[in-house]
Design a protein around this motif. Structure first.
Motif: not given
Lengths: 272, 545
Positions: B285-289
């Motif tokens: 998925g999309r990594l959000v940090s």
């Protein structure tokens, strides 16, 4: 069951037990690394079994083999000492109840029933929560929660022994209760006690592992098998060996003492 | 939101009807190609403690309260104050009188108009002792609040609504932080009369003016929010709804995420290294940090020997390998040089922290007469991660001769114990900012007069207190920052804590999720989140059942 098979099991059990004792004594000398030191190149990434870490490393970068070897000493120590505590309490209560009978018997056995009514692990958790977790606490707690089974068996043996002719004869000769229990009843209960002791050791090893798994066993940095399993549980999908090795170690120890116990029990009944 | 962990969830009785199979939730059909529509599916281990903004004081409650209610002012993505329900505000020259102009024509989700009188009533409700709000302390400085709290006045004199869209507040003293206090969810505007009537039941039937409204809440099972059709901004939210399942631990949430049953998940430590190493395309998925305004530290009790000696505290700061701890976190953190997290808006820290240096640690211990080492005890919470971090610290300290026992304690007993004098020599804690202001760390945690509140280190340094007093009186932001930076330098030198790290939050979202961000101060907001349309358009019709 063919008696010979059972006796064979006793031999296997004794051999397995002897190996375990040898590892417990020499384990720290055999361990290739400090069991508490991060020796792996990377933290938070358990490395799989293979040179130079034959059973891999855990997420804190510690060598699993070294931890297992050190843990053997603790597991065996807790198993044996807690067994001695269990046996002492159980035998004392069982002998007193069985030998004296009557009101003493009723009171002690009801106490036993009350203790039995608590699930052992739950009681142990409650007791550890009250006391401070340490090796000594674990010895005492395991002893306190697991004596009931021993007491029941010993009591039933004592109950039948007190009516035997040699006990009646000793009593007629004016021997004190203490002397009769010590010289006549206890020696006759001994074969059973040895078998229970072996069984109880495997029980206490398992209970200790359970307490460690719940995070209330012998506190870190001491490596224990139960805690190793618990700490590995977060990694069961990516590093299943972390959980498997201490699990197998517990299985091995429990199996060894169970085999000894069954072998002894069988020898006891066939000799009678 | 001071405690790191959410408050224990209130255990509601599970309705018998829960045994029956629910009909799937119906959501409106989605126009093809539109940003609008769709349902965000979430999961969490525990239930939400409360949805009553007067009562919630933990990140779980705030996650949903901030979508049901609005405050007069709020924070943008960089934690700067921006208007929300208020169009604007003015502060009189005396620094004590605030006037907020509310948007006209705003209604609550039930259609009743929202007026300045509701804003007055909402704050009175928080101050009312019968509400038992932990937020009351923030508004006691309003003129007349004390009389109201003690029952001598029916209303708070300094809290008035001259007309339907104006709220006037008069403070006893100027307070540079007051606007921040108005951004807390305690100050959310609720339909005052309705909330008063419902009392403790307001949490079950909350009504607000936020972008979403409560559609269903089965305690311990699921929480469902739906779009508020009467929301002030016609272009928001994009989502039709949000469904959160409870009772899903982190490990299970991740498996559900991989199976596309939920849209957002944390990443279990075991899986993080491979996720981080993977390229964006390989990831599930999309990594959000994002960096959050949080500092993790080990606090000393500065009155308990040997920690009353500054050299011992400094020695232990040198002895702990912070990079090692961050490695244990899979790199999800940055080393703390001081107590104020980087990313604090308008603040420039001058603190330089303590590098990992065993030799200097040993030298300082020798100087302090502790060359032979000593034994101490670290109190920590009973989570897996806390225990692993503690074992790492235990090993680091053993290398300089300090034997540290680890004592795992349940959260509530932990909080109680660290408040008691001479009880806890060393404790593992984190502080998460309530306001984006350096005083929220320096003053709240270390001012000597705060020992009854959040100064658990019992640190007391008159020079430091003096610097704080000087800083808080300064109106010029630049001078204020410099004054706080000076206080922080002194604090770091005094080392009442071992400065560890600032965590970096990571989550993974499904690729169709857009606009999901980690906020440094607040729980993630879903108002701007939108879902890329599914080719089939079937998405979201029976989510969360």
């Amino acid at each position: 069951m063919i008696p010979g098979t059972r006796h064979g099991l006793l031999g296997v059990g004794l051999a397995m037990g002897a190996l375990l004792v040898a590892i417990a004594i020499m384990g720290p000398a055999l361990a290739p690394y400090d069991p508490t030191a991060p020796v792996a190149p990377r933290l938070a990434e358990p490395s799989p079994p293979g040179a130079p870490f034959w059973l891999g490393t855990d997420d804190l970068g510690r060598d699993v083999l070294s931890r297992l070897l050190h843990g053997a000493r603790i597991s065996l120590l807790v198993g044996l000492v807690a067994m001695v505590v269990t046996m002492t309490i159980g035998t004392a209560i069982g002998l007193t109840a069985g030998y004296f009978g009557g009101v003493v018997d009723v009171l002690l056995m009801r106490l036993t029933d009350v203790m039995l009514a608590f699930p052992g692990l739950l009681l142990a958790v409650a007791l550890v929560a009250v006391m401070r977790p340490s090796v000594w606490t674990i010895f005492v707690v395991i002893g306190l929660v697991s004596w009931t089974g021993v007491a029941r068996v010993v009591r039933s043996e004592a109950l039948s022994l007190r009516e035997r002719d040699f006990v009646l004869a000793a009593r007629a000769l004016g021997a004190s209760h203490a002397r009769i229990v010590a010289r006549h009843v206890l020696p006759n209960v001994a074969p059973t006690l040895v078998a229970i002791a072996a069984l109880s050791t495997s029980g206490t090893i398992l209970l200790d592992a359970g307490l460690s798994f719940l995070g209330i066993g012998v506190p870190p940095p001491t490596p224990t098998w139960g805690r190793m399993i618990q700490e590995a549980s977060a990694y069961y999908r990516v590093a299943p060996w972390l959980m498997a090795f201490p699990g197998l170690a517990v299985l091995y120890a429990v199996l060894a003492f169970n085999l000894v116990a069954y072998g002894l029990a069988d020898r006891g009944t066939s000799a009678r | 939101m001071s405690p790191r962990r959410a408050l224990a969830p209130l255990l509601g009785l599970v309705a018998l009807a829960a045994c029956l199979r629910d009909p799937p939730l119906a959501w409106p059909p989605r126009a093809p190609g539109s940003q609008r529509g769709g349902v965000l599916r979430l999961a969490a281990p525990d239930d939400v403690p409360t949805l009553d903004p007067a009562l919630g004081y933990d990140s779980r409650s705030w996650t949903y309260e901030q979508h049901l209610f609005e405050t007069l002012v709020t924070y943008d993505d960089q934690s700067r104050l921006v208007p929300e329900l208020a169009e604007g505000w003015s502060i009189a020259d005396d620094g004590r009188t605030y006037r907020f102009r509310l948007h006209a024509g705003v209604t609550f989700s039930d259609g009743t108009p929202l007026t300045a009188a509701d804003a007055v009533g909402s704050l009175e409700r928080v101050l009312d002792p019968r509400t038992r709000s932990q937020g009351a302390e923030y508004y006691r400085e309003i003129v007349g609040a004390a009389d109201y709290v003690e029952g001598r006045a029916p209303h708070v004199a300094g809290l008035t609504a001259p007309d339907a869209t104006t709220l006037a507040i008069v403070l006893r003293e100027p307070d540079p932080l007051f606007l921040h206090k108005m951004a807390l969810l305690f100050a959310a505007v609720v339909p005052a009369e309705y909330a008063r009537r419902l009392g403790d039941d307001f949490t079950d039937r909350p009504i607000g003016s936020g972008p979403f409204l409560l559609r269903e809440w089965r305690r311990g099972e699921r929480l469902v929010l739906a779009r508020n059709p009467r929301y002030r901004r016609a272009d928001r939210p994009f989502l039709d709804g949000i469904v959160e399942q409870s009772g899903v631990n982190g490990e299970l949430a991740w498996l559900k995420f991989l199976n596309d049953e939920i849209d957002v998940s944390g990443i279990p430590p075991a899986d993080f290294p491979s996720v981080r190493r993977a390229t964006d395309v390989e990831r599930p998925g999309r990594l959000v940090s994002g960096l959050t305004l949080v500092t993790n530290y080990l606090g000393f009790n500065c009155r308990m020997p040997p920690f009353e000696d500054r050299r011992v505290r400094q020695a232990l700061n040198y002895a702990v390998n912070k990079e090692g701890l961050i490695a244990l976190l899979n790199g999800r953190g940055t080393v703390a040089q001081g107590i104020v997290p980087p990313g604090m808006p308008g603040y420039a820290s001058a603190a330089t922290g303590y590098p990992y240096d065993r030799e200097r640690a040993r030298a300082l211990l020798r100087e302090a007469g502790q060359g032979a080492g000593f034994a101490t005890e670290l109190w920590t919470q009973s989570s897996d991660l806390d225990l692993k971090m503690s074992q790492k610290v235990q090993h680091d300290l053993a290398a300089v001769g300090v034997t540290m026992e680890i004592r795992q304690v349940a959260w509530s007993s932990f909080l109680e114990a660290i408040r008691r004098p001479n009880t806890v020599p060393l404790f593992d804690l984190a502080w998460s900012a309530d306001f984006p202001d350096p005083s929220n760390f320096l003053d709240v945690l270390f001012r000597s007069s705060r020992v009854d509140a959040n100064n658990h280190t019992f640190y007391a340094n008159p020079t430091f207190d003096g610097l704080l007093t000087r800083a808080e009186r300064l109106r010029d932001p630049a001078a204020r920052t410099l004054a706080y930076a000076e206080a922080e330098r002194l604090l770091v030198d005094d080392a009442p804590v071992i400065f560890l790290y600032h965590p970096i939050a990571y989550v993974m979202t499904q690729r169709r999720v857009h606009g999901y961000a980690i906020h440094p101060l607040l729980p993630s907001r879903f108002t701007d989140v939108w879902l890329a349309p599914e080719p089939t358009g079937a998405q979201g019709t029976s989510a969360g059942s």
